[in-house]
Design a protein around this motif. Structure first.
Motif, PDB file in Angstrom:
ATOM      1  N   GLU A  66      -6.425 -22.313  -6.795  1.00  0.00           N
ATOM      2  CA  GLU A  66      -6.683 -20.306  -6.956  1.00  0.00           C
ATOM      3  C   GLU A  66      -6.616 -19.482  -5.819  1.00  0.00           C
ATOM      4  N   GLU A 114      -5.653 -21.434 -11.215  1.00  0.00           N
ATOM      5  CA  GLU A 114      -7.253 -20.538 -12.071  1.00  0.00           C
ATOM      6  C   GLU A 114      -7.334 -19.256 -11.161  1.00  0.00           C
ATOM      7  N   ALA A 115      -6.905 -18.613 -10.980  1.00  0.00           N
ATOM      8  CA  ALA A 115      -7.137 -17.476 -11.085  1.00  0.00           C
ATOM      9  C   ALA A 115      -6.822 -16.112 -11.411  1.00  0.00           C
TER      10      ALA A 115
END
Ligand SMILES: CCCCCCCCCCCC(=O)SCCNC(=O)CCNC(=O)[C@H](O)C(C)(C)COP(=O)(O)OP(=O)(O)OC[C@H]1O[C@@H](n2cnc3c(N)ncnc32)[C@H](O)[C@@H]1OP(=O)(O)O
Length: 197
Positions: free
Chosen positions: A35, A42-43
């Motif tokens: 993240e 996932e960003a």
């Protein structure tokens, strides 16, 4: 007028010698946290920065500017460029020194505009250590490793204990980070870090 505001490093330092178990030159460094805005898969609008260990005290990173990173139309936002340097410099500190550290100070010098679609090739190096203070700097070359320097940065990272993250951060996300870290080390056949500053 000179762009150099003060001598660097600003205090007497010892050489920053990479940890004996630091990944060897040529190693592709994985995502440190899925993240993470700087490197995470996932960003979605993140920078997706990727890094490789270089010779000596250097880590090479690259980051392609997309429309999601604009400030002025068609140009990268300066704050996002600073973010890319924070990530690249942090990657050099974390992977070469194998000590948990956070950015205490980050200084950027924007020399050329960085257009959407261009790739910055960032060479980050360890400049020295003084106690818990690790001094690092980097140059970002436009579109090639030997392209013109568009952005330079200098930073102080401060070594912290893991409680810095458990006290101030998100414990669940921390577990996810630990899993990712373990996976990265396993993939590279390495063992874990020193845990105290
Ligand atoms: C595989 C892994 C990949 C890992 C890949 C990781 C990539 C991620 C990269 C992103 C990294 C981040 O964004 S990190 C997030 C942004 N940063 C932060 O949130 C940090 C917030 N700040 C803090 O928590 C704190 O201020 C600390 C930890 C930096 C320092 O606090 P402290 O622990 O109480 O220590 P303190 O005594 O104040 O400072 C220690 C020494 O540093 C000096 N110092 C501290 N800050 C400064 C400063 N701004 N400018 C000058 N000097 C400073 C002090 O004077 C002192 O020097 P002396 O007296 O010893 O001489």
């Amino acid at each position: 007028m000179s762009r150099v505001s003060q001598p660097w490093p600003p205090v007497p330092v010892e050489p920053a010698v990479p940890h004996p178990k630091a990944p060897s030159p040529g190693t592709e460094l994985g995502v440190h946290f899925a993240e993470c805005f700087g490197c995470g898969d996932e960003a979605d609008a993140g920078l997706h920065l990727r890094s490789t260990v270089g010779e000596g005290q250097v880590v090479h990173s690259r980051f392609t500017v997309t429309a999601a990173h604009q400030g002025a139309p068609g140009l990268a936002h300066g704050g996002l460029l600073a973010c890319a340097f924070d990530e690249a410099l942090g990657s050099a500190v974390g992977n070469l020194m194998r000590r948990p550290a956070v950015t205490g100070k980050l200084e950027t010098d924007f020399r050329r505009p960085v257009p959407v679609g261009s790739t910055l090739f960032i060479e980050a190096r360890l400049d020295g250590i003084a106690g818990r203070k690790i001094y690092v700097s980097a140059d970002g070359h436009l579109d090639a490793e030997d392209g013109p320097v568009a952005v330079s940065a200098r930073a102080l990272f401060v070594v912290v204990g893991f409680e810095h993250f458990s006290t101030h951060g998100d414990p669940q996300a921390l577990e996810k980070l630990a899993e990712q870290h373990k996976k990265n080390l396993q993939q590279r056949g390495e063992r874990d870090w020193e845990i105290n500053p």
